[in-house]
Structures are given as C-alpha cells and as structure tokens.
Motif scaffolding. Structure first.
Motif, PDB file in Angstrom:
ATOM      1  N   ALA A 193       7.649  -3.527 -21.256  1.00 28.01           N
ATOM      2  CA  ALA A 193       7.336  -4.943 -21.513  1.00 28.01           C
ATOM      3  C   ALA A 193       6.564  -5.072 -22.831  1.00 28.01           C
ATOM      4  O   ALA A 193       6.733  -6.046 -23.572  1.00 28.01           O
ATOM      5  CB  ALA A 193       6.518  -5.519 -20.363  1.00 28.01           C
ATOM      6  N   TYR A 194       5.716  -4.101 -23.073  1.00 29.72           N
ATOM      7  CA  TYR A 194       4.937  -4.019 -24.311  1.00 29.72           C
ATOM      8  C   TYR A 194       4.847  -2.556 -24.693  1.00 29.72           C
ATOM      9  O   TYR A 194       5.107  -1.673 -23.881  1.00 29.72           O
ATOM     10  CB  TYR A 194       3.481  -4.484 -24.074  1.00 29.72           C
ATOM     11  N   GLU A 195       4.356  -2.315 -25.881  1.00 33.32           N
ATOM     12  CA  GLU A 195       3.833  -0.998 -26.216  1.00 33.32           C
ATOM     13  C   GLU A 195       2.368  -1.069 -25.787  1.00 33.32           C
ATOM     14  O   GLU A 195       1.574  -1.781 -26.406  1.00 33.32           O
ATOM     15  CB  GLU A 195       3.976  -0.801 -27.734  1.00 33.32           C
ATOM     16  N   PHE A 196       2.030  -0.420 -24.669  1.00 37.91           N
ATOM     17  CA  PHE A 196       0.663  -0.487 -24.148  1.00 37.91           C
ATOM     18  C   PHE A 196      -0.176   0.584 -24.845  1.00 37.91           C
ATOM     19  O   PHE A 196       0.137   1.778 -24.740  1.00 37.91           O
ATOM     20  CB  PHE A 196       0.659  -0.259 -22.638  1.00 37.91           C
ATOM     21  N   VAL A 197      -1.212   0.140 -25.569  1.00 37.01           N
ATOM     22  CA  VAL A 197      -2.031   1.096 -26.327  1.00 37.01           C
ATOM     23  C   VAL A 197      -3.519   0.815 -26.102  1.00 37.01           C
ATOM     24  O   VAL A 197      -3.887  -0.271 -25.620  1.00 37.01           O
ATOM     25  CB  VAL A 197      -1.745   1.014 -27.854  1.00 37.01           C
ATOM     26  N   ASP A 198      -4.370   1.774 -26.466  1.00 34.28           N
ATOM     27  CA  ASP A 198      -5.807   1.494 -26.352  1.00 34.28           C
ATOM     28  C   ASP A 198      -6.284   0.770 -27.627  1.00 34.28           C
ATOM     29  O   ASP A 198      -5.555   0.667 -28.609  1.00 34.28           O
ATOM     30  CB  ASP A 198      -6.614   2.776 -26.065  1.00 34.28           C
ATOM     31  N   ARG A 199      -7.510   0.261 -27.543  1.00 33.14           N
ATOM     32  CA  ARG A 199      -8.021  -0.582 -28.628  1.00 33.14           C
ATOM     33  C   ARG A 199      -8.111   0.177 -29.962  1.00 33.14           C
ATOM     34  O   ARG A 199      -7.795  -0.365 -31.019  1.00 33.14           O
ATOM     35  CB  ARG A 199      -9.403  -1.132 -28.219  1.00 33.14           C
ATOM     36  N   ALA A 200      -8.510   1.430 -29.887  1.00 35.63           N
ATOM     37  CA  ALA A 200      -8.652   2.218 -31.127  1.00 35.63           C
ATOM     38  C   ALA A 200      -7.293   2.356 -31.818  1.00 35.63           C
ATOM     39  O   ALA A 200      -7.197   2.220 -33.051  1.00 35.63           O
ATOM     40  CB  ALA A 200      -9.226   3.597 -30.803  1.00 35.63           C
ATOM     41  N   THR A 201      -6.252   2.596 -31.041  1.00 33.53           N
ATOM     42  CA  THR A 201      -4.909   2.756 -31.620  1.00 33.53           C
ATOM     43  C   THR A 201      -4.459   1.437 -32.240  1.00 33.53           C
ATOM     44  O   THR A 201      -3.882   1.391 -33.330  1.00 33.53           O
ATOM     45  CB  THR A 201      -3.915   3.199 -30.518  1.00 33.53           C
ATOM     46  N   PHE A 202      -4.746   0.343 -31.529  1.00 33.92           N
ATOM     47  CA  PHE A 202      -4.351  -0.979 -32.041  1.00 33.92           C
ATOM     48  C   PHE A 202      -5.076  -1.266 -33.362  1.00 33.92           C
ATOM     49  O   PHE A 202      -4.466  -1.682 -34.353  1.00 33.92           O
ATOM     50  CB  PHE A 202      -4.694  -2.047 -30.991  1.00 33.92           C
ATOM     51  N   GLU A 203      -6.391  -1.003 -33.351  1.00 32.80           N
ATOM     52  CA  GLU A 203      -7.187  -1.303 -34.551  1.00 32.80           C
ATOM     53  C   GLU A 203      -6.769  -0.440 -35.741  1.00 32.80           C
ATOM     54  O   GLU A 203      -6.802  -0.885 -36.889  1.00 32.80           O
ATOM     55  CB  GLU A 203      -8.680  -1.150 -34.226  1.00 32.80           C
ATOM     56  N   GLU A 204      -6.339   0.770 -35.445  1.00 33.03           N
ATOM     57  CA  GLU A 204      -5.857   1.661 -36.512  1.00 33.03           C
ATOM     58  C   GLU A 204      -4.609   1.053 -37.163  1.00 33.03           C
ATOM     59  O   GLU A 204      -4.448   1.040 -38.370  1.00 33.03           O
ATOM     60  CB  GLU A 204      -5.553   3.039 -35.892  1.00 33.03           C
ATOM     61  N   ARG A 205      -3.731   0.493 -36.301  1.00 34.74           N
ATOM     62  CA  ARG A 205      -2.502  -0.106 -36.851  1.00 34.74           C
ATOM     63  C   ARG A 205      -2.816  -1.373 -37.650  1.00 34.74           C
ATOM     64  O   ARG A 205      -2.155  -1.662 -38.641  1.00 34.74           O
ATOM     65  CB  ARG A 205      -1.505  -0.408 -35.734  1.00 34.74           C
ATOM     66  N   ILE A 206      -3.840  -2.128 -37.228  1.00 31.92           N
ATOM     67  CA  ILE A 206      -4.263  -3.303 -38.028  1.00 31.92           C
ATOM     68  C   ILE A 206      -4.656  -2.836 -39.425  1.00 31.92           C
ATOM     69  O   ILE A 206      -4.200  -3.375 -40.434  1.00 31.92           O
ATOM     70  CB  ILE A 206      -5.467  -4.037 -37.385  1.00 31.92           C
ATOM     71  N   ARG A 207      -5.501  -1.787 -39.450  1.00 31.58           N
ATOM     72  CA  ARG A 207      -5.995  -1.283 -40.747  1.00 31.58           C
ATOM     73  C   ARG A 207      -4.856  -0.782 -41.628  1.00 31.58           C
ATOM     74  O   ARG A 207      -4.887  -0.936 -42.838  1.00 31.58           O
ATOM     75  CB  ARG A 207      -7.021  -0.159 -40.523  1.00 31.58           C
ATOM     76  N   ALA A 208      -3.836  -0.237 -40.984  1.00 36.50           N
ATOM     77  CA  ALA A 208      -2.705   0.307 -41.748  1.00 36.50           C
ATOM     78  C   ALA A 208      -1.744  -0.797 -42.202  1.00 36.50           C
ATOM     79  O   ALA A 208      -0.744  -0.519 -42.849  1.00 36.50           O
ATOM     80  CB  ALA A 208      -1.974   1.335 -40.894  1.00 36.50           C
ATOM     81  N   GLY A 209      -2.044  -2.061 -41.827  1.00 32.45           N
ATOM     82  CA  GLY A 209      -1.174  -3.172 -42.234  1.00 32.45           C
ATOM     83  C   GLY A 209       0.151  -3.194 -41.475  1.00 32.45           C
ATOM     84  O   GLY A 209       1.150  -3.703 -41.971  1.00 32.45           O
ATOM     85  N   GLY A 210       0.135  -2.638 -40.263  1.00 30.61           N
ATOM     86  CA  GLY A 210       1.391  -2.513 -39.516  1.00 30.61           C
ATOM     87  C   GLY A 210       1.775  -3.718 -38.674  1.00 30.61           C
ATOM     88  O   GLY A 210       2.812  -3.686 -38.003  1.00 30.61           O
ATOM     89  N   PHE A 211       0.935  -4.759 -38.670  1.00 33.72           N
ATOM     90  CA  PHE A 211       1.287  -5.943 -37.874  1.00 33.72           C
ATOM     91  C   PHE A 211       1.699  -7.110 -38.758  1.00 33.72           C
ATOM     92  O   PHE A 211       1.060  -7.405 -39.771  1.00 33.72           O
ATOM     93  CB  PHE A 211       0.115  -6.383 -36.991  1.00 33.72           C
ATOM     94  N   PHE A 212       2.739  -7.793 -38.318  1.00 30.84           N
ATOM     95  CA  PHE A 212       3.160  -9.044 -38.952  1.00 30.84           C
ATOM     96  C   PHE A 212       2.147 -10.127 -38.605  1.00 30.84           C
ATOM     97  O   PHE A 212       1.771 -10.950 -39.428  1.00 30.84           O
ATOM     98  CB  PHE A 212       4.556  -9.381 -38.431  1.00 30.84           C
ATOM     99  N   GLU A 213       1.720 -10.146 -37.359  1.00 29.78           N
ATOM    100  CA  GLU A 213       0.635 -11.024 -36.904  1.00 29.78           C
ATOM    101  C   GLU A 213       0.006 -10.363 -35.702  1.00 29.78           C
ATOM    102  O   GLU A 213       0.638  -9.581 -35.015  1.00 29.78           O
ATOM    103  CB  GLU A 213       1.150 -12.436 -36.568  1.00 29.78           C
ATOM    104  N   TRP A 214      -1.249 -10.692 -35.437  1.00 28.17           N
ATOM    105  CA  TRP A 214      -1.887 -10.228 -34.213  1.00 28.17           C
ATOM    106  C   TRP A 214      -2.982 -11.206 -33.824  1.00 28.17           C
ATOM    107  O   TRP A 214      -3.436 -12.007 -34.650  1.00 28.17           O
ATOM    108  CB  TRP A 214      -2.451  -8.802 -34.368  1.00 28.17           C
TER     109      TRP A 214
END
Ligand code: 5GP
Length: 193
Positions: free
Chosen positions: A50-71
């Motif tokens: 249903a989602y890619e279920f990840v922990d907060r640290a992994t999510f925040e790492e992807r934010i920093r890497a510019g990997g989200f179109f929006e969040w």
C-alpha cells in the motif's frame, strides 16, 4: 511521445481516494499510480505494498537527498511522493492529502487537481471505522476533513462527490479523458463541475 499528464486525487481521509485510484489504474493501463512513502505503521490487513513503509530517519534522509516530489506531515506521520518516473506513454496519478496538492499546484501549475469529497461526515466516519481507525482518529480526521474540503474547493480544477463508487469512478474517468483530449487537440479542457 507527449509529456505525461499529472492527475492528483486529493481530499479528506474516508473520501475513498484509495479505492477510486485503484479502480482507475486497474481499468486504464496508461495511468500509472505513484506509490508513496510513509512513516505510519501498516494497519492490520493493509496490503504490504500500500505504501513503502519506512522509519522516520529513512524518510528524512530521502528528503535531504531531494528524492521527494512533495511530502507532508499528516496527523503525526510523514507521507511523500517520490519524484515520479512513469513508464513511457503513461500519465501519472497521485493520491495525496491537501498539503501535498498545494505543493503540486505550486510546482506544476499544469497538473489537474481533482478533489474527492465524501457525501457526508457520517459516511466518512463509517468508512474510517471500517478500516480500523479508532474513535479519536475518526474524530480528528472528520474535523481536519471539513477544513480540507473547504480549502480544497478553492484549489481544485474538478470536484467529485464519492457517493456511489461506480458513478464516482466514471466521473473521474470522464475528467481524465477530457484532459487527454485537450492535450491532443491543444485546446484548453472544458472545466467540469
Ligand atoms: P492514510 O494514513 O489514511 O493512508 O493517509 C493519510 C493521508 O495522507 C491521506 O489523505 C492520504 O491521501 C495522504 N497521503 C498518502 N500518500 C501521500 C503522499 O505521498 N503525500 C501526501 N502529501 N499525502 C499523502
């Protein structure tokens, strides 16, 4: 190959966005549904994909890497759309909340924003309970949902009330067809409701 169109289904929890989005991509091989990331835990019985279920640290790492179109953060959990990479020839469908829709509007003014409204707070509450939300969550989501619909109406290109699922899917399909025809003809789409 024409550039992919971007369709965004947004609206409050319990409007039925997930069900409608699943039906749309099931019937249309040229519509590609983006899979979001979330830090929310998987609900009992919810599909693993249903989602890619990840922990907060992994999510925040992807934010920093510019990997989200929006969040966005929604009721304490993070949700995000990875930068879309649809297959050739497919248009993109996102199923996101109001905050995400706002960001998409700013980043891609050409996107088609479709607000899905529940027919009433009572039906919305029933749908939320049916998927296992507790009463406190139901109350919060209804409250948040009223404000989301009010602002959503000012943001949306199109609005559909999800009273009857088949009719709702048919209405959204009609919108997708209309914007695809406009791409082909080069004329602006007639705005619907
Ligand atoms: P739920 O926890 O019920 O699956 O989702 C909560 C809300 O987050 C829903 O309104 C859902 O549409 C929204 N949502 C799901 N994925 C995303 C996303 O990638 N970005 C944003 N902004 N919202 C999302």
């Amino acid at each position: 190959m024409p550039a992919p169109l971007l369709f965004v289904l947004f609206g409050p929890g319990g409007a039925g966005k997930g069900t409608v989005a699943a039906r749309l991509v099931e019937q249309d091989p040229h519509l590609w549904l983006s899979r979001s990331w979330t830090t929310r835990s998987r609900r009992p019985g919810e599909p693993r994909d249903a989602y890619e279920f990840v922990d907060r640290a992994t999510f925040e790492e992807r934010i920093r890497a510019g990997g989200f179109f929006e969040w966005a953060e929604f009721l304490g959990n993070l949700y995000g759309t990875p930068v879309p990479r649809p297959p050739d020839g497919a248009d993109v469908l996102l199923e996101i909340d109001l905050q995400g829709a706002r960001q998409v509007r700013a980043a891609r003014p050409d996107a088609t924003l479709i607000l899905l409204e529940p027919p009433s707070p009572a039906v919305q509450a029933e749908r939320l309970r049916g998927r296992g939300d507790d009463e406190e969550h139901v109350r919060l989501r209804i409250e948040t949902g009223l404000a989301e619909v009010a602002e959503g109406r000012t943001l949306a290109d199109e609005t559909v009330v999800n009273d009857d699922l088949d009719a709702c899917v048919a209405a959204v399909t009609g919108i997708v067809d209309r914007y695809r025809r406009a791409r082909t003809s080069g004329a602006p789409p007639d705005k619907g409701s």
